[in-house]
Write a protein that holds these residues in place. Structure first.
Motif, mmCIF file in Angstrom:
data_model
loop_
_atom_site.group_PDB
_atom_site.id
_atom_site.type_symbol
_atom_site.label_atom_id
_atom_site.label_comp_id
_atom_site.label_asym_id
_atom_site.label_seq_id
_atom_site.Cartn_x
_atom_site.Cartn_y
_atom_site.Cartn_z
ATOM 1 N N PHE A 254 -4.355 5.801 -8.849
ATOM 2 C CA PHE A 254 -4.936 4.396 -9.393
ATOM 3 C C PHE A 254 -5.582 4.064 -9.428
ATOM 4 N N ASN A 255 -6.181 3.522 -10.682
ATOM 5 C CA ASN A 255 -7.470 2.409 -10.076
ATOM 6 C C ASN A 255 -6.786 1.334 -9.717
ATOM 7 N N PRO A 256 -7.985 0.183 -8.564
ATOM 8 C CA PRO A 256 -7.874 -0.384 -7.934
ATOM 9 C C PRO A 256 -7.168 -1.602 -8.557
ATOM 10 N N MET A 257 -7.500 -1.988 -9.562
ATOM 11 C CA MET A 257 -6.495 -3.341 -9.596
ATOM 12 C C MET A 257 -5.335 -2.791 -9.891
ATOM 13 N N MET A 258 -4.782 -1.383 -10.774
ATOM 14 C CA MET A 258 -3.510 -0.992 -10.259
ATOM 15 C C MET A 258 -3.088 -0.665 -8.870
ATOM 16 N N ALA A 259 -3.485 -0.042 -8.352
ATOM 17 C CA ALA A 259 -3.049 -0.395 -6.821
ATOM 18 C C ALA A 259 -2.471 -1.275 -6.448
ATOM 19 N N MET A 260 -3.738 -2.014 -6.396
ATOM 20 C CA MET A 260 -4.096 -3.562 -5.867
ATOM 21 C C MET A 260 -1.957 -4.339 -6.043
ATOM 22 N N MET A 261 -1.754 -4.341 -7.866
ATOM 23 C CA MET A 261 -0.680 -4.557 -8.304
ATOM 24 C C MET A 261 0.637 -4.095 -7.925
ATOM 25 N N VAL A 262 0.934 -2.470 -7.336
ATOM 26 C CA VAL A 262 2.076 -1.561 -6.799
ATOM 27 C C VAL A 262 1.620 -1.611 -5.423
ATOM 28 N N LYS A 263 0.959 -1.779 -5.347
ATOM 29 C CA LYS A 263 1.109 -1.345 -3.425
ATOM 30 C C LYS A 263 2.150 -1.966 -2.555
ATOM 31 N N LYS A 264 2.409 -2.803 -2.692
ATOM 32 C CA LYS A 264 3.640 -3.570 -1.641
ATOM 33 C C LYS A 264 4.806 -2.990 -2.795
ATOM 34 N N PRO A 265 5.495 -3.607 -3.696
ATOM 35 C CA PRO A 265 6.516 -2.417 -4.266
ATOM 36 C C PRO A 265 7.023 -1.573 -4.204
ATOM 37 N N LEU A 266 6.108 -0.990 -4.282
ATOM 38 C CA LEU A 266 6.031 1.016 -4.126
ATOM 39 C C LEU A 266 6.307 1.320 -2.096
ATOM 40 N N GLN A 267 5.212 0.623 -1.371
ATOM 41 C CA GLN A 267 5.893 0.779 -0.227
ATOM 42 C C GLN A 267 7.452 0.195 -0.402
ATOM 43 N N ASN A 268 7.901 -1.300 -0.316
ATOM 44 C CA ASN A 268 9.163 -2.188 -0.766
ATOM 45 C C ASN A 268 10.237 -0.453 -1.079
ATOM 46 N N PHE A 269 9.907 0.145 -2.226
ATOM 47 C CA PHE A 269 10.290 1.465 -2.327
ATOM 48 C C PHE A 269 10.744 2.660 -1.527
ATOM 49 N N ILE A 270 9.746 2.636 -1.080
ATOM 50 C CA ILE A 270 9.623 4.011 0.046
ATOM 51 C C ILE A 270 10.770 3.661 1.627
ATOM 52 N N ASN A 271 9.920 2.513 1.518
ATOM 53 C CA ASN A 271 11.139 1.731 2.713
ATOM 54 C C ASN A 271 12.450 2.061 2.381
ATOM 55 N N THR A 272 12.698 1.670 1.479
ATOM 56 C CA THR A 272 14.695 1.140 1.457
ATOM 57 C C THR A 272 15.027 2.455 0.970
ATOM 58 N N LEU A 273 14.150 3.668 0.291
ATOM 59 C CA LEU A 273 14.595 4.799 0.221
ATOM 60 C C LEU A 273 15.249 5.621 1.615
ATOM 61 N N SER A 274 13.857 5.202 2.641
ATOM 62 C CA SER A 274 13.928 5.792 4.034
ATOM 63 C C SER A 274 15.089 4.937 4.691
ATOM 64 N N SER A 275 15.552 3.859 4.577
ATOM 65 C CA SER A 275 16.383 3.037 5.602
ATOM 66 C C SER A 275 17.227 3.718 5.125
ATOM 67 N N ASN A 276 17.421 3.499 3.261
ATOM 68 C CA ASN A 276 19.184 3.752 3.150
ATOM 69 C C ASN A 276 19.720 5.716 3.741
ATOM 70 N N ALA A 277 18.491 6.248 3.208
ATOM 71 C CA ALA A 277 18.650 7.464 3.889
ATOM 72 C C ALA A 277 19.269 7.340 5.431
ATOM 73 N N GLU A 278 18.839 7.159 6.059
ATOM 74 C CA GLU A 278 19.381 6.864 7.852
ATOM 75 C C GLU A 278 20.563 6.336 7.719
ATOM 76 N N ASN A 279 20.858 5.208 6.943
ATOM 77 C CA ASN A 279 22.550 4.946 7.345
ATOM 78 C C ASN A 279 23.361 5.408 6.506
ATOM 79 N N LEU A 280 22.806 7.587 5.728
ATOM 80 C CA LEU A 280 23.931 7.921 5.419
ATOM 81 C C LEU A 280 25.179 8.253 6.257
#
Length: 129
Positions: free
Chosen positions: A103-129
């Protein structure tokens, strides 16, 4: 931009969890609660989270039992989401999600936190299967 989830222990064998993830319908079970849309179409699935655009992920590569790589179907967004699966015991495995995006630097800055939260949620939900 590279992001990674914490390593989580899944109470499924490596083979079971790999097969769980290769059935794309199962991704709906580990998606965040704020998922607005989820549709599977062959080797891809489309999803959207509230307030975010729709994203289609396509299976790019499978390494039997230890890795699945999903990628963006659109050439506008160049990224991959990799699930690494490591056997711990016969009945459990360790999984980690890795996100790599170009991603370009501006896009990366905007999406970094939501993407990190998204993959953390996928990981946590998988752990609770």
């Amino acid at each position: 931009m590279n992001l990674e989830s914490k390593k989580t222990v899944i109470n499924k064998s490596q083979k079971e969890f790999f097969e769980f993830l290769t059935d794309l319908n199962n991704f709906e079970k580990i998606m965040p609660e704020n998922t607005d849309k989820f549709e599977v179409d062959g080797d891809s699935f489309l999803f959207s989270l509230k307030g975010m655009p729709e994203i289609r992920l396509v299976v790019k590569e499978k390494q039997e039992f230890d890795k699945i790589i999903l990628g963006a179907a659109s050439s506008k967004l160049n990224f991959t989401l990799t699930a690494n699966i490591i056997e711990v015991t016969e009945s459990s495995c360790e999984a980690q999600l890795l996100f790599e995006g170009d991603f370009n630097p501006m896009m990366a800055m905007m999406v970094k936190k939501p993407l990190q939260n998204f993959i953390n949620t996928l990981s946590s939900n998988a752990e609770n299967l």
